[in-house]
Design a protein around this motif. Structure first.
Motif, PDB file in Angstrom:
ATOM      1  N   GLU A 119       0.819  -1.212   0.000  1.00 38.20           N
ATOM      2  CA  GLU A 119       0.000   0.000   0.000  1.00 38.20           C
ATOM      3  C   GLU A 119       0.852   1.262   0.000  1.00 38.20           C
ATOM      4  N   GLN A 120       2.055   1.163   0.543  1.00 40.03           N
ATOM      5  CA  GLN A 120       2.924   2.338   0.615  1.00 40.03           C
ATOM      6  C   GLN A 120       3.916   2.354  -0.539  1.00 40.03           C
ATOM      7  N   VAL A 121       4.555   1.186  -0.734  1.00 37.63           N
ATOM      8  CA  VAL A 121       5.645   1.137  -1.701  1.00 37.63           C
ATOM      9  C   VAL A 121       5.145   1.333  -3.132  1.00 37.63           C
ATOM     10  N   ILE A 122       4.019   0.718  -3.474  1.00 38.06           N
ATOM     11  CA  ILE A 122       3.561   0.784  -4.865  1.00 38.06           C
ATOM     12  C   ILE A 122       3.220   2.222  -5.312  1.00 38.06           C
ATOM     13  N   PRO A 123       2.356   2.918  -4.579  1.00 42.12           N
ATOM     14  CA  PRO A 123       2.077   4.285  -5.068  1.00 42.12           C
ATOM     15  C   PRO A 123       3.305   5.206  -5.027  1.00 42.12           C
ATOM     16  N   MET A 124       4.111   5.057  -3.993  1.00 46.81           N
ATOM     17  CA  MET A 124       5.301   5.927  -3.906  1.00 46.81           C
ATOM     18  C   MET A 124       6.255   5.614  -5.060  1.00 46.81           C
ATOM     19  N   THR A 189       7.771  26.682  -5.514  1.00 45.01           N
ATOM     20  CA  THR A 189       6.392  27.135  -5.367  1.00 45.01           C
ATOM     21  C   THR A 189       5.494  26.045  -4.815  1.00 45.01           C
ATOM     22  N   ILE A 190       6.097  24.950  -4.372  1.00 45.75           N
ATOM     23  CA  ILE A 190       5.295  23.796  -3.976  1.00 45.75           C
ATOM     24  C   ILE A 190       4.308  24.186  -2.862  1.00 45.75           C
ATOM     25  N   GLY A 191       3.083  23.778  -3.011  1.00 44.08           N
ATOM     26  CA  GLY A 191       2.086  24.048  -1.989  1.00 44.08           C
ATOM     27  C   GLY A 191       1.452  25.419  -2.120  1.00 44.08           C
ATOM     28  N   LEU A 192       2.182  26.363  -2.733  1.00 44.10           N
ATOM     29  CA  LEU A 192       1.647  27.720  -2.848  1.00 44.10           C
ATOM     30  C   LEU A 192       0.748  27.830  -4.065  1.00 44.10           C
ATOM     31  N   VAL A 193       1.242  27.297  -5.184  1.00 44.52           N
ATOM     32  CA  VAL A 193       0.484  27.414  -6.420  1.00 44.52           C
ATOM     33  C   VAL A 193      -0.487  26.242  -6.548  1.00 44.52           C
ATOM     34  N   GLN A 194       0.019  25.078  -6.229  1.00 44.67           N
ATOM     35  CA  GLN A 194      -0.803  23.896  -6.455  1.00 44.67           C
ATOM     36  C   GLN A 194      -0.469  22.906  -5.347  1.00 44.67           C
ATOM     37  N   LEU A 195      -1.496  22.336  -4.743  1.00 43.70           N
ATOM     38  CA  LEU A 195      -1.218  21.284  -3.765  1.00 43.70           C
ATOM     39  C   LEU A 195      -0.860  20.031  -4.552  1.00 43.70           C
ATOM     40  N   PRO A 196       0.309  19.450  -4.266  1.00 46.36           N
ATOM     41  CA  PRO A 196       0.695  18.262  -5.017  1.00 46.36           C
ATOM     42  C   PRO A 196      -0.361  17.175  -4.894  1.00 46.36           C
ATOM     43  N   GLY A 197      -0.507  16.394  -5.965  1.00 48.03           N
ATOM     44  CA  GLY A 197      -1.547  15.381  -6.044  1.00 48.03           C
ATOM     45  C   GLY A 197      -1.565  14.448  -4.850  1.00 48.03           C
ATOM     46  N   MET A 198      -0.398  14.057  -4.408  1.00 50.88           N
ATOM     47  CA  MET A 198      -0.363  13.090  -3.339  1.00 50.88           C
ATOM     48  C   MET A 198      -0.876  13.675  -2.028  1.00 50.88           C
ATOM     49  N   MET A 199      -0.475  14.934  -1.760  1.00 56.17           N
ATOM     50  CA  MET A 199      -0.946  15.589  -0.552  1.00 56.17           C
ATOM     51  C   MET A 199      -2.460  15.741  -0.589  1.00 56.17           C
ATOM     52  N   THR A 200      -2.948  16.148  -1.751  1.00 52.25           N
ATOM     53  CA  THR A 200      -4.383  16.285  -1.944  1.00 52.25           C
ATOM     54  C   THR A 200      -5.073  14.975  -1.586  1.00 52.25           C
ATOM     55  N   GLY A 201      -4.524  13.898  -2.120  1.00 46.10           N
ATOM     56  CA  GLY A 201      -5.110  12.583  -1.871  1.00 46.10           C
ATOM     57  C   GLY A 201      -5.125  12.227  -0.402  1.00 46.10           C
ATOM     58  N   LEU A 202      -4.001  12.437   0.259  1.00 48.69           N
ATOM     59  CA  LEU A 202      -3.925  12.081   1.674  1.00 48.69           C
ATOM     60  C   LEU A 202      -4.908  12.900   2.497  1.00 48.69           C
ATOM     61  N   LEU A 204      -7.695  14.356   1.441  1.00 48.36           N
ATOM     62  CA  LEU A 204      -9.044  13.860   1.141  1.00 48.36           C
ATOM     63  C   LEU A 204      -9.314  12.565   1.875  1.00 48.36           C
ATOM     64  N   GLY A 205      -8.278  11.737   1.995  1.00 46.95           N
ATOM     65  CA  GLY A 205      -8.430  10.448   2.648  1.00 46.95           C
ATOM     66  C   GLY A 205      -8.511  10.561   4.159  1.00 46.95           C
ATOM     67  N   GLY A 206      -8.335  11.774   4.681  1.00 44.70           N
ATOM     68  CA  GLY A 206      -8.511  11.973   6.106  1.00 44.70           C
ATOM     69  C   GLY A 206      -7.233  12.199   6.890  1.00 44.70           C
ATOM     70  N   ALA A 207      -6.050  12.204   6.220  1.00 41.18           N
ATOM     71  CA  ALA A 207      -4.803  12.444   6.943  1.00 41.18           C
ATOM     72  C   ALA A 207      -4.712  13.913   7.321  1.00 41.18           C
ATOM     73  N   SER A 208      -3.994  14.195   8.424  1.00 38.44           N
ATOM     74  CA  SER A 208      -3.835  15.587   8.812  1.00 38.44           C
ATOM     75  C   SER A 208      -2.833  16.239   7.862  1.00 38.44           C
ATOM     76  N   PRO A 209      -2.985  17.549   7.603  1.00 36.79           N
ATOM     77  CA  PRO A 209      -2.066  18.214   6.681  1.00 36.79           C
ATOM     78  C   PRO A 209      -0.607  18.012   7.069  1.00 36.79           C
ATOM     79  N   ILE A 210      -0.318  17.978   8.368  1.00 38.50           N
ATOM     80  CA  ILE A 210       1.073  17.829   8.802  1.00 38.50           C
ATOM     81  C   ILE A 210       1.620  16.453   8.431  1.00 38.50           C
TER      82      ILE A 210
END
Ligand SMILES: Nc1ncnc2c1ncn2[C@@H]1O[C@H](COP(=O)(O)OP(=O)(O)O)[C@@H](O)[C@H]1O
Ligand SMILES: [Mg+2]
Lengths: 256, 231
Positions: A119-124, A189-202, A204-210
């Motif tokens: 679950e971790q290794v494949i998407p990363m 510009t990471i995070g300022l212009v666009q939230l990276p896809g993976m962060m967005t996913g996490l 949405l999935g309920g992980a805390s931003p930190i």
């Protein structure tokens, strides 16, 4: 996490129809390929959903081994397309992507950054291989273009007594540099212009931003390093193909 | 006098009928319509390309007997386009010598003097040079290797009349005082009459006429050369 129902998913057709009708009205000539690629994308993603479910049910080493191999082959085929005319483009892409995957995975596992779980290794890994694939393809293209446009300079260097490695130095430097620039800009510009896809996913999935940014840091920095390694391997290997044994420039077949 | 370079029945996909000797310490001009194979001929002489048939020798031995990078330092070339490397003028001038760890910054100044460029140009970025300046830096860059033979491909084409004179003086001096051998492509027939002892006439890839420049210009034997000289 709330689920998107099949019915809601169907409303996406509205979004597909917008570019398609634009293509129709402005005679852009891409309505067919727009419909086809959307359709293909949907089917592909559903299939991947089932495949991943299946993979996650296997032992971790089996799931990872199987899927990483598949990803490596597909990515190498894609990268090698850009390297048309370069000898051994597929093998070269495959080996460099493999080296990168093994290297990155080892660092992640050894330093306990992520656990060895499918679950971790494949998407990363997917993110690493995907970005490295693009970098590999671009490095191929760049080398071909530079040797084409910079022909005069290479000839000048050879005529001054430079060996192929010395004559290609500037091109190799340019290729590696060019591979880093988009990542340098992204990181700035990471995070300022666009939230990276993976962060967005996490998130949405309920992980805390930190927690989400921790993963994002690992992925972004790893990608940065992989992309430069790719460009380095490709350029350091391929420059040789542009010369014959008599240190003369030769043109590679296969066009651009 | 002995030939420093001799080509025997050389042919490749761009040139044919290439058969001539270059005497040491002479200047030979190469003339002919554009596309006639002049540049291709020059590239054979420092092995940027090789003959498919025939043989070219340097100092009595086949060129292939020499390590190719050594041969290219001995037979230096200046191209039609300056082909300068990115960086400063000094970066360009030291490229050849540095390959042999043989660069002395004093050399930069004397090279610029030779081609009549100011010495403060050494630190200038080549992007900021005019076409004529670039062409002279390219010449100086090749001279930095101190070659025995100098191949010049329209190396004065971007220069004004006054500078052309200065460079011709330099070439003359290289030949008469340093004993260098020069082969020079020029599209300027007046220049070909003005300098050099020998002339090669290329036409449609073939070395059509060769010989003493004066005789060749005064008594052209081939139809093609007559037509070419008439313009
Ligand atoms: N890089 C190249 N690839 C293929 N053909 C070339 C190349 N450069 C020159 N040629 C061809 O070789 C012939 C001789 O060209 P060239 O030696 O440049 O002539 P010249 O210097 O007399 O103008 C021409 O027909 C030209 O089109
Ligand atoms: Mg030419």
């Amino acid at each position: 996490m709330t689920e998107i129902s099949n019915l809601s998913l169907l409303t996406m057709i509205i979004f597909v129809m917008i570019p398609v009708s634009m293509s129709y009205y402005f005679s852009l000539g891409i309505s067919k390929s727009a419909i086809w690629s959307s359709f293909r994308g949907v089917v592909q993603l559903f299939l991947i959903g089932y495949v991943l479910t299946l993979l996650f049910s296997l032992e971790d080493w089996q799931g990872v081994g199987l899927w990483v191999t598949v990803m490596l082959v597909i990515a190498s085929l894609q990268a090698a397309k850009r390297g048309k005319g370069v000898p051994f483009a597929f093998t070269l892409s495959f080996v460099s992507l493999l080296i990168i995957e093994v290297f990155v995975l080892s660092v992640w596992i050894v330093f306990d950054i992520i656990p060895f779980k499918s679950e971790q290794v494949i998407p990363m890994s997917g993110m690493i291989i995907g970005n490295s694939m693009v970098a590999t393809g671009l490095a191929f293209e760049r080398m071909k273009n530079e040797f084409n446009d910079g022909r005069g300079k290479i000839l000048a260097a050879l005529s001054l007594g430079a060996k192929p490695a010395e004559a290609s130095k500037m091109i190799i430097r340019k290729t590696i540099r060019a591979s880093m620039i988009p990542n340098v800009d992204t990181l700035k510009t990471i995070g300022l212009v666009q939230l990276p896809g993976m962060m967005t996913g996490l998130i949405l999935g309920g992980a805390s931003p930190i927690d989400a940014i921790r993963y994002q840091i690992v992925v972004s920095i790893s990608i940065f390093s992989c992309v430069s390694i790719c460009a380095m391997i490709i350029s350091l290997v391929t420059y040789r193909f542009f010369f014959n044994n008599d240190m003369q420039l030769q043109t590679l077949g296969g066009g651009d | 006098m002995k030939p420093i370079i001799a080509a025997k029945n050389v042919r490749n996909e761009r040139v044919k009928n290439v058969d001539f000797e270059l005497m040491e310490g002479t200047l030979t001009t190469v003339i002919g319509p554009s596309g006639s194979g002049k540049s291709s001929l020059l590239m054979l002489l420092n092995r940027l390309t090789d003959p498919e048939e025939g043989e070219i020798s340097y100092k009595g031995r086949p060129m292939s007997d020499y390590p190719i990078d050594e041969l290219r330092r001995k037979v230096g070339m200046v191209f039609q386009q300056a082909n300068l490397f990115d960086g400063t003028v000094e970066d360009n001038l030291k490229f050849g010598p540095s390959l042999k760890k043989d660069w002395d910054s004093k050399l930069g100044v004397s090279l610029l003097q030779k081609v009549h460029l100011p010495e403060d140009m050494l630190t200038k970025d080549v992007e900021h040079l005019s076409g004529g300046e670039q062409q002279r830096v390219a010449l100086a860059r090749t001279l930095a290797n101190d070659p025995d033979v100098l191949l010049l491909d329209e190396a004065t084409s971007a220069l004004d009349m006054r500078t052309v004179e200065l460079i011709e003086e330099l070439l003359d001096c290289l030949v008469t005082e340093e004993g260098k051998t020069i082969v020079m492509i020029t599209h300027d027939l007046k220049q070909a009459k003005r300098i050099g002892t020998y002339t090669l006439f290329m036409n449609e890839g073939s070395l059509e006429e060769k010989g003493n420049s004066k005789e060749l210009f005064n008594n052209p034997t081939s139809e093609a050369l007559m037509r070419f000289l008439e313009g």
